[in-house]
Design an enzyme around this catalytic site. Structure first.
Site, short mmCIF file in Angstrom:
data_model
loop_
_atom_site.label_atom_id
_atom_site.label_comp_id
_atom_site.label_asym_id
_atom_site.label_seq_id
_atom_site.Cartn_x
_atom_site.Cartn_y
_atom_site.Cartn_z
N THR A 1 2.41 2.89 -2.49
CA THR A 1 2.08 3.80 -3.59
C THR A 1 0.68 4.38 -3.42
O THR A 1 0.46 5.56 -3.69
CB THR A 1 2.23 3.08 -4.95
N ASP B 1 10.60 2.13 -7.61
CA ASP B 1 10.35 1.26 -8.76
C ASP B 1 10.83 1.86 -10.08
O ASP B 1 11.02 1.15 -11.06
CB ASP B 1 8.86 0.93 -8.89
N GLY C 1 0.79 -1.22 0.00
CA GLY C 1 0.00 0.00 0.00
C GLY C 1 0.83 1.28 0.00
O GLY C 1 0.29 2.37 0.16
#
Length: 160
Positions: free
Chosen positions: A16, A35, A14
């Site tokens: 992002t 990422d 959770g």
């Protein structure tokens, strides 16, 4: 005034989702996603378990990530503009030192790279139970799909 917030935690935990909600709620807020710093696939090592090691710190260009954070620190307004983020109108005229700017740095291995740690004013780590994490990971569409056994044999044990 500049603030850097670290949001780390387990894969699919959770991070992002929380980050996206915060950047909508906070003024002059930018984000750096870990990422976005994966190395090219041909540079990702294959472990003894036979899996490409995407979930290890060596799969990421952490030096580039640190340099991105430094770029924000040098000029958060320029950084925001170059990333398509609007700054509040008062920001254009106020004394730069009196303005509040926030950078959220989020990622699954955020706290595994010492040179990055010195930048965080606040650090948060999100965890979720094994079953929830595995269920969420199964629903994600990765560029390189998870081979069978990767989650239980490699990904989850990283967080234990």
């Amino acid at each position: 005034m500049k603030h850097i917030i670290g949001i780390g935690g387990v894969t699919n935990g959770g991070k992002t989702t929380l980050t996206n909600r915060l950047i909508k709620a906070l003024p002059n807020c930018c984000v750096v996603h870990q990422d976005d710093f994966f190395k090219p696939p041909d540079l990702i090592a294959v472990g003894e378990d036979g899996f490409k090691q995407w979930d290890v710190i060596d799969a990421l260009d952490m030096e580039a990530m640190v340099n991105t954070v430094k770029g924000w620190m040098e000029n958060p307004i320029k950084f925001a503009r170059s990333h398509g983020i609007q700054v509040t109108p008062a920001t254009e005229m106020d004394d730069p030192e009196s303005q509040v700017h926030i950078l959220i740095v989020e990622g699954f291995l955020l706290y595994n790279y010492k040179p990055l740690l010195e930048f965080f004013d606040k650090s948060y780590y999100i965890t979720i139970p094994y079953e929830e994490c595995k269920s969420r990971r199964r629903t994600r569409q990765y560029t390189v799909p998870d081979p069978p056994g990767l989650f239980d044999g490699h990904v989850w044990p990283m967080y234990l």
